[in-house]
Design a protein around this motif. Structure first.
Motif, PDB file in Angstrom:
ATOM      1  N   ASP A  80      -2.547  21.869  23.232  1.00  0.00           N
ATOM      2  CA  ASP A  80      -2.276  22.195  24.631  1.00  0.00           C
ATOM      3  C   ASP A  80      -1.115  23.180  24.749  1.00  0.00           C
ATOM      4  N   ASP A  81      -0.097  22.997  23.917  1.00  0.00           N
ATOM      5  CA  ASP A  81       1.036  23.926  23.934  1.00  0.00           C
ATOM      6  C   ASP A  81       0.601  25.333  23.552  1.00  0.00           C
ATOM      7  N   LEU A  82      -0.232  25.429  22.511  1.00  0.00           N
ATOM      8  CA  LEU A  82      -0.700  26.741  22.071  1.00  0.00           C
ATOM      9  C   LEU A  82      -1.536  27.426  23.147  1.00  0.00           C
ATOM     10  N   ALA A  83      -2.354  26.637  23.844  1.00  0.00           N
ATOM     11  CA  ALA A  83      -3.157  27.213  24.919  1.00  0.00           C
ATOM     12  C   ALA A  83      -2.268  27.745  26.043  1.00  0.00           C
ATOM     13  N   GLU A  84      -1.164  27.058  26.311  1.00  0.00           N
ATOM     14  CA  GLU A  84      -0.239  27.497  27.347  1.00  0.00           C
ATOM     15  C   GLU A  84       0.558  28.727  26.911  1.00  0.00           C
ATOM     16  N   LEU A  85       0.931  28.774  25.624  1.00  0.00           N
ATOM     17  CA  LEU A  85       1.733  29.886  25.128  1.00  0.00           C
ATOM     18  C   LEU A  85       0.923  31.169  25.002  1.00  0.00           C
ATOM     19  N   GLY A  86      -0.344  31.045  24.662  1.00  0.00           N
ATOM     20  CA  GLY A  86      -1.191  32.225  24.524  1.00  0.00           C
ATOM     21  C   GLY A  86      -1.181  32.783  23.118  1.00  0.00           C
ATOM     22  N   GLU A  87      -1.760  33.980  22.969  1.00  0.00           N
ATOM     23  CA  GLU A  87      -1.917  34.618  21.671  1.00  0.00           C
ATOM     24  C   GLU A  87      -0.562  34.963  21.050  1.00  0.00           C
ATOM     25  N   GLY A  88      -0.530  34.937  19.733  1.00  0.00           N
ATOM     26  CA  GLY A  88       0.641  35.397  19.008  1.00  0.00           C
ATOM     27  C   GLY A  88       1.728  34.366  18.802  1.00  0.00           C
ATOM     28  N   LYS A  89       1.500  33.128  19.245  1.00  0.00           N
ATOM     29  CA  LYS A  89       2.533  32.112  19.097  1.00  0.00           C
ATOM     30  C   LYS A  89       2.108  30.991  18.150  1.00  0.00           C
ATOM     31  N   SER A  90       1.024  31.203  17.403  1.00  0.00           N
ATOM     32  CA  SER A  90       0.517  30.151  16.526  1.00  0.00           C
ATOM     33  C   SER A  90       1.449  29.860  15.360  1.00  0.00           C
ATOM     34  N   ALA A  91       2.381  30.769  15.075  1.00  0.00           N
ATOM     35  CA  ALA A  91       3.308  30.540  13.967  1.00  0.00           C
ATOM     36  C   ALA A  91       4.375  29.512  14.315  1.00  0.00           C
ATOM     37  N   LEU A  92       4.565  29.226  15.604  1.00  0.00           N
ATOM     38  CA  LEU A  92       5.587  28.268  16.009  1.00  0.00           C
ATOM     39  C   LEU A  92       5.194  26.865  15.564  1.00  0.00           C
ATOM     40  N   THR A  93       6.176  26.107  15.152  1.00  0.00           N
ATOM     41  CA  THR A  93       5.926  24.714  14.757  1.00  0.00           C
ATOM     42  C   THR A  93       6.458  23.728  15.789  1.00  0.00           C
ATOM     43  N   HIS A  94       7.456  24.128  16.591  1.00  0.00           N
ATOM     44  CA  HIS A  94       8.066  23.234  17.567  1.00  0.00           C
ATOM     45  C   HIS A  94       8.177  23.930  18.919  1.00  0.00           C
ATOM     46  N   ILE A  95       8.222  23.127  19.960  1.00  0.00           N
ATOM     47  CA  ILE A  95       8.358  23.639  21.317  1.00  0.00           C
ATOM     48  C   ILE A  95       9.127  22.612  22.130  1.00  0.00           C
ATOM     49  N   GLY A  96       9.848  23.080  23.159  1.00  0.00           N
ATOM     50  CA  GLY A  96      10.578  22.160  24.023  1.00  0.00           C
ATOM     51  C   GLY A  96       9.632  21.257  24.788  1.00  0.00           C
ATOM     52  N   LYS A  97       9.920  19.963  24.756  1.00  0.00           N
ATOM     53  CA  LYS A  97       9.044  18.987  25.408  1.00  0.00           C
ATOM     54  C   LYS A  97       9.632  18.445  26.706  1.00  0.00           C
ATOM     55  N   THR A  98      10.945  18.192  26.741  1.00  0.00           N
ATOM     56  CA  THR A  98      11.581  17.641  27.927  1.00  0.00           C
ATOM     57  C   THR A  98      12.941  18.294  28.134  1.00  0.00           C
ATOM     58  N   GLY A  99      13.551  18.018  29.292  1.00  0.00           N
ATOM     59  CA  GLY A  99      14.910  18.458  29.559  1.00  0.00           C
ATOM     60  C   GLY A  99      15.059  19.973  29.570  1.00  0.00           C
ATOM     61  N   LEU A 100      16.279  20.415  29.250  1.00  0.00           N
ATOM     62  CA  LEU A 100      16.547  21.856  29.206  1.00  0.00           C
ATOM     63  C   LEU A 100      15.756  22.539  28.106  1.00  0.00           C
ATOM     64  N   GLU A 101      15.429  21.827  27.047  1.00  0.00           N
ATOM     65  CA  GLU A 101      14.614  22.413  25.979  1.00  0.00           C
ATOM     66  C   GLU A 101      13.272  22.890  26.537  1.00  0.00           C
ATOM     67  N   VAL A 105      11.847  14.957  17.059  1.00  0.00           N
ATOM     68  CA  VAL A 105      11.785  16.337  16.585  1.00  0.00           C
ATOM     69  C   VAL A 105      10.618  16.562  15.634  1.00  0.00           C
ATOM     70  N   ASN A 106      10.469  15.694  14.649  1.00  0.00           N
ATOM     71  CA  ASN A 106       9.406  15.878  13.661  1.00  0.00           C
ATOM     72  C   ASN A 106       8.307  14.831  13.772  1.00  0.00           C
ATOM     73  N   GLY A 107       8.203  14.214  14.944  1.00  0.00           N
ATOM     74  CA  GLY A 107       7.157  13.226  15.167  1.00  0.00           C
ATOM     75  C   GLY A 107       7.705  11.822  15.057  1.00  0.00           C
ATOM     76  N   ILE A 108       7.708  11.098  16.164  1.00  0.00           N
ATOM     77  CA  ILE A 108       8.242   9.750  16.178  1.00  0.00           C
ATOM     78  C   ILE A 108       7.205   8.776  15.636  1.00  0.00           C
ATOM     79  N   SER A 109       7.663   7.751  14.942  1.00  0.00           N
ATOM     80  CA  SER A 109       6.742   6.760  14.390  1.00  0.00           C
ATOM     81  C   SER A 109       6.175   5.893  15.507  1.00  0.00           C
ATOM     82  N   HIS A 110       5.042   5.260  15.223  1.00  0.00           N
ATOM     83  CA  HIS A 110       4.411   4.391  16.219  1.00  0.00           C
ATOM     84  C   HIS A 110       5.319   3.227  16.575  1.00  0.00           C
ATOM     85  N   ALA A 111       6.005   2.673  15.587  1.00  0.00           N
ATOM     86  CA  ALA A 111       6.880   1.526  15.835  1.00  0.00           C
ATOM     87  C   ALA A 111       8.051   1.912  16.728  1.00  0.00           C
ATOM     88  N   ASP A 112       8.675   3.062  16.439  1.00  0.00           N
ATOM     89  CA  ASP A 112       9.808   3.494  17.246  1.00  0.00           C
ATOM     90  C   ASP A 112       9.374   3.835  18.669  1.00  0.00           C
TER      91      ASP A 112
END
Length: 651
Positions: free
Chosen positions: A186-207, A294-301
């Motif tokens: 969904d993030d890639l669809a929103e960002l559009g072409e040329g952003k597939s190299a990104l691994t992270h994106i701001g999810k909440t807050g000022l990020e 940041v790198n994926g929260i565990s199911h337990a956490d």
């Protein structure tokens, strides 16, 4: 049949026929050569760029270079979000060989979860053998050191350095800065072409709100390849452009002081510079450690966070809201003055109960027998309900709603976070749009004490209080003060919208300010918070009731079930004679504003004006250690521990 006639040769005709055929053949050859020349001209001239690009693409592969994400600082330049070196484990399958031979041994050095292995196997099967495949995204320093020793045993397995987002203060700024997370479809669809190299994106807050600014521009390397697509070497580079840095108006020390002032209680608070609209501190408690995402929260956490009844993931300031209680009485008093229904000196008799004409059921005050004759200043200081019951009834809900909108309620404060709640200012039109019932006069009466359909956020309360402190200037609230495009670049302040005035009568506003001053330094509801203070404060307490107390004049909140205890509120500013800070405090299930919320505000004032920092209060019966234990930073949430503070029954 007679003898066959003998044909005679005609040399002239034959010569002419030969010439015609020779000319035709020559013309065909010339046309063929011309066509070939035109074809070559088309390839070499007209379509040179296109075919040169294709040729270059067959020889050169563009490898994206992800830019460094912009940093976030507090108002004094202390870092709140940075990028730290990290390692991921990558494998070139054709060099590594059969994974069944080396994966078990590697798992003894580097911890590999079943999910890591499963994802690696799926990606390996879908990728050409000479392309690297990520085996583990985040390798600890200890694991990296252990692998480096035995690296020779694992050909084709490499440690690849990269920059990883880190939040050094964990839960302290969880609802301001937010967090980045792994980019998804969904993030890639929103960002559009040329952003597939990104691994992270701001999810909440000022990020999230400043993603376009913080992300930067992707660069690329030109890698020469052979016919099989194998890298042969670098032939060029377009450097990535790092994201811009942000400087916030928030103060790290004040943020920590505000959190510590709450102790183990849940709630929200906002501190604002009334002269600028800068947010100095803002907390929603309990918070959570943003580094977990940041790198994926565990199911337990994640389950620990989502199942916590205190809702640590919920941003109370931006998304929440509730009845403001008596904290809006100063503004209702100002509306009474500006509408001509009251004067500062006019007195109203408080008998302890207000009745609508022809109605036997009364609306009671907090004091049996009432407060006697009170003017506007005393009505604010002593929080006289009957004064505001009568004023709201005389004003009528439509005029009442008009003035409350003028003071910034029912609209966004402009805070630079996504999804801000507008709240609700009760009105006939609003009720008609949300229900089929008519508006009743009694609903106007209870709106006069900040109850009923009211929904106001702590941000709105802080903004309106700051406007009272700043001689009526209602400003847009903001968290980001400036940006810079590069480490050596100067900071560029962000433009802010001009303020608007909430009143045309400075004398009316002064009367309200004097009433708020008497609340703390006179015969008001928060005199205890003035003890030992070397500066003047102005404020107003509030209590948003969970249950009606019309049948009882006084209810001890400590005797109620926790979920039915009143919300405790306080708004105020200091120093009263030259305000530099305005606050709004909401304590969930805290009982009464004067005994619970006002002391928190006093600690915040002391921290900002005197540099006096409150000590953190440890939670009772702390929970079992967990990487995702919710916290009020630095103390664990009482919801996580099962403990709740006993509310002070003093009204």
């Amino acid at each position: 049949m007679g003898p066959r006639r003998r044909l005679l040769k005609n040399p002239v005709a034959e010569a002419q026929q030969f010439r015609r055929r020779a000319l035709l053949a020559f013309a065909i050859v010339v046309l063929a050569l011309a066509g070939l020349a035109l074809w070559y001209f088309r390839l070499q001239v007209w379509q040179h760029d296109a075919y040169a690009m294709r040729s270059e693409a067959n020889r050169v592969r563009l490898q994206p270079v992800v830019p460094g994400r912009g940093l976030i600082f507090d108002r004094k330049g202390r870092i709140l979000a940075d990028n730290v070196p990290a390692y991921r484990l990558e494998v070139i399958p054709e060099d590594a060989g059969d994974p069944d031979q080396w994966l078990p041994q590697l798992a003894e050095i580097v911890e590999l979860s079943p999910q890591d292995i499963e994802t690696f196997q799926e990606t390996r099967r879908a990728t050409r053998g000479f392309r690297p495949v990520t085996l583990k995204l985040r390798v600890t320093e200890e694991e990296a050191a252990s692998f480096a020793v035995d690296r020779w045993r694992y050909p084709g397995v490499e440690l690849v350095p990269y920059l990883n987002r880190r939040y050094p203060h964990g839960a302290l700024f969880s609802h301001i800065i937010g967090y980045v997370g792994r980019i998804d479809v969904d993030d890639l669809a929103e960002l559009g072409e040329g952003k597939s190299a990104l691994t992270h994106i701001g999810k909440t807050g000022l990020e999230r709100a400043y993603e376009d600014v913080l992300r930067g521009e992707i660069g690329y390397e030109k890698i020469e390849t052979n016919v099989d697509g194998r890298a042969m070497g670098e032939v060029g580079r377009v450097p990535a452009v790092p994201g811009a840095d942000l400087r916030l108006s928030v103060d790290l020390d004040l943020q920590r002081a505000m959190v510590n002032a709450f102790g183990t209680m849940d709630g929200s608070a906002v501190a604002v510079d009334p002269r600028t609209g800068e947010v100095l501190a803002m907390v929603s408690l309990p918070g959570f450690d943003t580094n977990l995402f940041v790198n994926g929260i565990s199911h337990a956490d994640y389950a620990t966070l989502t199942e916590d009844p205190s809702r640590p993931l919920f941003n109370r300031n931006v998304l929440g809201g509730g009845p403001p209680g008596s904290t809006v009485k100063p503004l209702i008093a100002l509306a009474g003055l500006d509408s001509g229904l009251r004067t500062p000196q006019e007195e109203t008799l408080s008998t302890g109960e207000f009745h609508l004409p022809g109605v036997r059921r009364g609306y009671r005050d907090s004091h049996a027998g009432g407060h006697g004759w009170v003017d506007l200043r005393e009505s604010i200081a002593q929080s006289v309900n009957t004064y505001y019951y009568e004023l709201a009834h005389e004003m009528g809900i439509e005029r009442f709603s008009h003035y409350m909108h003028r003071y910034g309620f029912g609209e966004r404060t402009g805070i630079d976070l996504l999804g801000e709640n507008e709240g609700v200012v009760p009105s006939v039109e609003w009720k008609r749009a949300n229900s089929s019932e008519p508006w009743y006069p009694g609903e106007t009466v209870i709106a006069g004490i900040g109850q009923g359909y009211w929904i106001a956020t702590a941000l709105q309360l802080a903004r309106a209080t700051a406007a009272v402190a700043d001689d009526g200037q209602l400003r847009r609230l903001h968290l980001v003060d400036a940006r810079r495009d590069g480490y050596q670049a100067p900071w560029s302040p962000l433009a802010q919208a001009p303020p608007r005035s909430i009143t045309d009568r400075p004398d009316h506003l002064q009367a309200v300010q004097e009433g708020m001053l008497e609340t703390i330094h006179g015969r008001g509801t928060a005199t205890a918070m003035a003890r030992g203070a070397p500066y003047l404060m102005a404020g107003k307490t509030g209590t948003a009731q969970k249950i009606s107390r019309q049948g009882e004049l006084s209810v001890d909140p400590g005797s109620l079930p926790y979920h039915l205890r009143h919300q405790a509120l306080f708004v105020g500013y200091a120093p009263a004679d030259n305000p530099t800070i305005a606050v709004a405090v909401v304590v969930e299930h805290g009982g009464y504003g004067g005994s619970t919320a006002a002391p928190i505000a006093r600690k915040v004032f002391d921290a900002w004006l005197l540099g006096k920092m409150p000590e953190p209060v440890p939670a009772e019966e702390p929970p079992e250690p967990s990487s995702a234990a919710t916290a009020t930073a630095p103390s664990p949430s009482p919801a996580a521990s099962g403990a709740r503070p006993a509310a002070d029954p003093t009204p």
